[in-house]
Design a protein around this motif. Structure first.
Motif, PDB file in Angstrom:
ATOM      1  N   ALA A   4       0.837  -1.204   0.000  1.00 55.42           N
ATOM      2  CA  ALA A   4       0.000   0.000   0.000  1.00 55.42           C
ATOM      3  C   ALA A   4       0.873   1.255   0.000  1.00 55.42           C
ATOM      4  O   ALA A   4       0.563   2.229  -0.702  1.00 55.42           O
ATOM      5  N   TYR A   5       1.950   1.243   0.766  1.00 54.10           N
ATOM      6  CA  TYR A   5       2.867   2.381   0.812  1.00 54.10           C
ATOM      7  C   TYR A   5       3.391   2.717  -0.585  1.00 54.10           C
ATOM      8  O   TYR A   5       3.461   3.876  -0.980  1.00 54.10           O
ATOM      9  N   PHE A   6       3.753   1.679  -1.336  1.00 56.49           N
ATOM     10  CA  PHE A   6       4.289   1.915  -2.677  1.00 56.49           C
ATOM     11  C   PHE A   6       3.202   2.246  -3.704  1.00 56.49           C
ATOM     12  O   PHE A   6       3.504   2.768  -4.759  1.00 56.49           O
ATOM     13  N   GLN A   7       1.938   1.958  -3.370  1.00 60.12           N
ATOM     14  CA  GLN A   7       0.842   2.208  -4.304  1.00 60.12           C
ATOM     15  C   GLN A   7       0.072   3.505  -4.031  1.00 60.12           C
ATOM     16  O   GLN A   7      -0.615   3.997  -4.918  1.00 60.12           O
ATOM     17  N   LEU A   8       0.153   4.019  -2.819  1.00 63.85           N
ATOM     18  CA  LEU A   8      -0.607   5.229  -2.487  1.00 63.85           C
ATOM     19  C   LEU A   8      -0.216   6.401  -3.389  1.00 63.85           C
ATOM     20  O   LEU A   8       0.962   6.579  -3.702  1.00 63.85           O
ATOM     21  N   PRO A   9      -1.186   7.209  -3.788  1.00 64.72           N
ATOM     22  CA  PRO A   9      -0.887   8.366  -4.655  1.00 64.72           C
ATOM     23  C   PRO A   9      -0.314   9.544  -3.854  1.00 64.72           C
ATOM     24  O   PRO A   9      -0.919  10.619  -3.764  1.00 64.72           O
ATOM     25  N   LEU A  10       0.840   9.350  -3.276  1.00 62.02           N
ATOM     26  CA  LEU A  10       1.457  10.382  -2.436  1.00 62.02           C
ATOM     27  C   LEU A  10       1.882  11.610  -3.244  1.00 62.02           C
ATOM     28  O   LEU A  10       2.057  12.686  -2.670  1.00 62.02           O
ATOM     29  N   ASP A  11       2.031  11.451  -4.547  1.00 59.58           N
ATOM     30  CA  ASP A  11       2.434  12.587  -5.384  1.00 59.58           C
ATOM     31  C   ASP A  11       1.360  13.674  -5.430  1.00 59.58           C
ATOM     32  O   ASP A  11       1.635  14.797  -5.833  1.00 59.58           O
ATOM     33  N   ARG A  12       0.162  13.349  -4.992  1.00 56.23           N
ATOM     34  CA  ARG A  12      -0.924  14.337  -4.968  1.00 56.23           C
ATOM     35  C   ARG A  12      -0.865  15.216  -3.713  1.00 56.23           C
ATOM     36  O   ARG A  12      -1.648  16.136  -3.561  1.00 56.23           O
ATOM     37  N   LEU A  13       0.032  14.888  -2.814  1.00 53.43           N
ATOM     38  CA  LEU A  13       0.195  15.678  -1.583  1.00 53.43           C
ATOM     39  C   LEU A  13       1.435  16.544  -1.725  1.00 53.43           C
ATOM     40  O   LEU A  13       2.023  16.629  -2.780  1.00 53.43           O
ATOM     41  N   GLY A  14       1.834  17.157  -0.645  1.00 51.62           N
ATOM     42  CA  GLY A  14       3.070  17.928  -0.653  1.00 51.62           C
ATOM     43  C   GLY A  14       2.864  19.417  -0.819  1.00 51.62           C
ATOM     44  O   GLY A  14       1.875  19.972  -0.327  1.00 51.62           O
ATOM     45  N   PRO A  15       3.779  20.054  -1.546  1.00 55.24           N
ATOM     46  CA  PRO A  15       3.768  21.513  -1.636  1.00 55.24           C
ATOM     47  C   PRO A  15       2.476  22.088  -2.211  1.00 55.24           C
ATOM     48  O   PRO A  15       2.071  23.181  -1.830  1.00 55.24           O
ATOM     49  N   GLN A  16       1.816  21.352  -3.083  1.00 55.73           N
ATOM     50  CA  GLN A  16       0.580  21.873  -3.666  1.00 55.73           C
ATOM     51  C   GLN A  16      -0.605  21.733  -2.731  1.00 55.73           C
ATOM     52  O   GLN A  16      -1.624  22.406  -2.937  1.00 55.73           O
ATOM     53  N   ARG A  17      -0.517  20.910  -1.717  1.00 54.71           N
ATOM     54  CA  ARG A  17      -1.595  20.733  -0.742  1.00 54.71           C
ATOM     55  C   ARG A  17      -1.020  20.606   0.673  1.00 54.71           C
ATOM     56  O   ARG A  17      -1.138  19.569   1.314  1.00 54.71           O
ATOM     57  N   PRO A  18      -0.419  21.658   1.188  1.00 50.92           N
ATOM     58  CA  PRO A  18       0.239  21.556   2.497  1.00 50.92           C
ATOM     59  C   PRO A  18      -0.733  21.287   3.644  1.00 50.92           C
ATOM     60  O   PRO A  18      -0.428  20.496   4.537  1.00 50.92           O
ATOM     61  N   PHE A  19      -1.894  21.925   3.652  1.00 47.22           N
ATOM     62  CA  PHE A  19      -2.836  21.716   4.758  1.00 47.22           C
ATOM     63  C   PHE A  19      -3.294  20.270   4.804  1.00 47.22           C
ATOM     64  O   PHE A  19      -3.298  19.642   5.868  1.00 47.22           O
ATOM     65  N   LEU A  20      -3.656  19.717   3.654  1.00 46.12           N
ATOM     66  CA  LEU A  20      -4.084  18.319   3.590  1.00 46.12           C
ATOM     67  C   LEU A  20      -2.951  17.389   4.008  1.00 46.12           C
ATOM     68  O   LEU A  20      -3.158  16.430   4.764  1.00 46.12           O
ATOM     69  N   SER A  21      -1.736  17.681   3.555  1.00 47.51           N
ATOM     70  CA  SER A  21      -0.580  16.839   3.882  1.00 47.51           C
ATOM     71  C   SER A  21      -0.319  16.803   5.387  1.00 47.51           C
ATOM     72  O   SER A  21      -0.155  15.722   5.975  1.00 47.51           O
ATOM     73  N   TRP A  22      -0.274  17.969   6.020  1.00 42.72           N
ATOM     74  CA  TRP A  22      -0.014  18.032   7.461  1.00 42.72           C
ATOM     75  C   TRP A  22      -1.169  17.431   8.260  1.00 42.72           C
ATOM     76  O   TRP A  22      -0.950  16.771   9.283  1.00 42.72           O
ATOM     77  N   THR A  23      -2.392  17.622   7.795  1.00 40.60           N
ATOM     78  CA  THR A  23      -3.555  17.052   8.477  1.00 40.60           C
ATOM     79  C   THR A  23      -3.514  15.525   8.426  1.00 40.60           C
ATOM     80  O   THR A  23      -3.744  14.857   9.442  1.00 40.60           O
ATOM     81  N   LEU A  24      -3.216  14.973   7.257  1.00 42.96           N
ATOM     82  CA  LEU A  24      -3.134  13.512   7.133  1.00 42.96           C
ATOM     83  C   LEU A  24      -2.030  12.932   8.020  1.00 42.96           C
ATOM     84  O   LEU A  24      -2.225  11.901   8.664  1.00 42.96           O
ATOM     85  N   LEU A  25      -0.874  13.593   8.049  1.00 42.32           N
ATOM     86  CA  LEU A  25       0.208  13.125   8.915  1.00 42.32           C
ATOM     87  C   LEU A  25      -0.229  13.144  10.371  1.00 42.32           C
ATOM     88  O   LEU A  25      -0.045  12.156  11.093  1.00 42.32           O
ATOM     89  N   THR A  26      -0.811  14.246  10.799  1.00 38.07           N
ATOM     90  CA  THR A  26      -1.236  14.383  12.196  1.00 38.07           C
ATOM     91  C   THR A  26      -2.282  13.338  12.566  1.00 38.07           C
ATOM     92  O   THR A  26      -2.173  12.675  13.607  1.00 38.07           O
ATOM     93  N   VAL A  27      -3.279  13.169  11.722  1.00 37.52           N
ATOM     94  CA  VAL A  27      -4.349  12.204  11.999  1.00 37.52           C
ATOM     95  C   VAL A  27      -3.798  10.775  12.001  1.00 37.52           C
ATOM     96  O   VAL A  27      -4.101   9.979  12.906  1.00 37.52           O
ATOM     97  N   ALA A  28      -2.977  10.438  11.004  1.00 41.08           N
ATOM     98  CA  ALA A  28      -2.422   9.084  10.936  1.00 41.08           C
ATOM     99  C   ALA A  28      -1.578   8.769  12.165  1.00 41.08           C
ATOM    100  O   ALA A  28      -1.727   7.694  12.773  1.00 41.08           O
ATOM    101  N   LEU A  29      -0.700   9.686  12.553  1.00 36.98           N
ATOM    102  CA  LEU A  29       0.152   9.442  13.727  1.00 36.98           C
ATOM    103  C   LEU A  29      -0.664   9.388  15.013  1.00 36.98           C
ATOM    104  O   LEU A  29      -0.369   8.584  15.903  1.00 36.98           O
ATOM    105  N   ALA A  30      -1.677  10.218  15.121  1.00 40.84           N
ATOM    106  CA  ALA A  30      -2.525  10.198  16.319  1.00 40.84           C
ATOM    107  C   ALA A  30      -3.278   8.875  16.428  1.00 40.84           C
ATOM    108  O   ALA A  30      -3.344   8.290  17.517  1.00 40.84           O
ATOM    109  N   ILE A  31      -3.815   8.390  15.329  1.00 38.25           N
ATOM    110  CA  ILE A  31      -4.543   7.111  15.361  1.00 38.25           C
ATOM    111  C   ILE A  31      -3.613   5.966  15.725  1.00 38.25           C
ATOM    112  O   ILE A  31      -3.930   5.150  16.592  1.00 38.25           O
ATOM    113  N   VAL A  32      -2.447   5.923  15.079  1.00 39.20           N
ATOM    114  CA  VAL A  32      -1.495   4.844  15.388  1.00 39.20           C
ATOM    115  C   VAL A  32      -1.029   4.948  16.842  1.00 39.20           C
ATOM    116  O   VAL A  32      -0.931   3.934  17.542  1.00 39.20           O
ATOM    117  N   ALA A  33      -0.765   6.151  17.333  1.00 42.85           N
ATOM    118  CA  ALA A  33      -0.335   6.338  18.725  1.00 42.85           C
ATOM    119  C   ALA A  33      -1.410   5.865  19.694  1.00 42.85           C
ATOM    120  O   ALA A  33      -1.111   5.166  20.669  1.00 42.85           O
TER     121      ALA A  33
END
Length: 164
Positions: A4-33
């Motif tokens: 899944a890591y190698f298949q996820l469309p991560l290229d759609r995140l990053g500099p063009q969508r910083p709010f979405l990128s940071w939100t996904l990181l925060t939510v993912a880490l919070a859920i795993v924690a």
């Protein structure tokens, strides 16, 4: 998970969508924690019917993949990393950071990359160390349960033996 890591469309995140990128990181880490804390609590309270020997390693791997995905996305921003260009590079950097090896072939040069690296180090200290400790405790409990009382290595009781 790795597929899944190698298949996820991560290229759609990053500099063009910083709010979405940071939100996904925060939510993912919070859920795993939270899931890691729950599993750790289940081990410490000997909650029956849980499977921490399966769930904790999976969650630990998931946290590594979340950080690797974040590093890969950050690397799309010029000036954030030197030497990180592929998903394999991102996974490698995550594991080198996790293991505190730091070869220096990939370096976090931008402020965002350094913040995420600091976050990974703190996350490892708190959540992954607690989970690994709980996992070790559960493994020891299973071994003791299957093979009887472990050898404590204590030998004779203090004050007994040839000292009298």
């Amino acid at each position: 998970m790795t597929t899944a890591y190698f298949q996820l469309p991560l290229d759609r995140l990053g500099p063009q969508r910083p709010f979405l990128s940071w939100t996904l990181l925060t939510v993912a880490l919070a859920i795993v924690a939270l899931l890691l804390l729950r599993q750790t609590n289940d081990v410490l309270t000997d909650r029956p019917g849980t499977r921490p020997l399966i769930v904790i390693p999976l969650l630990m791997c998931l946290s590594v993949l979340v950080f690797a995905g974040c590093y890969y996305v950050l690397a799309a921003q010029p000036g954030e990393f030197n030497g990180l260009g592929t998903r394999v590079d991102a996974l490698y950097f995550t594991l080198v950071t996790l293991a505190t090896i730091g070869y220096g072939d990939i370096t976090a040069t931008g402020q965002s990359a350094r913040v995420v690296t600091i976050l990974q180090i703190l996350y490892t200290f708190v959540f992954l160390t607690a989970a690994a400790t709980a996992l070790g405790r559960r493994v020891r409990g299973v071994v003791v349960q299957r093979h009887g009382r472990p050898d404590t290595g204590g030998g004779e009781a203090p004050g007994r033996g040839g000292e009298e």
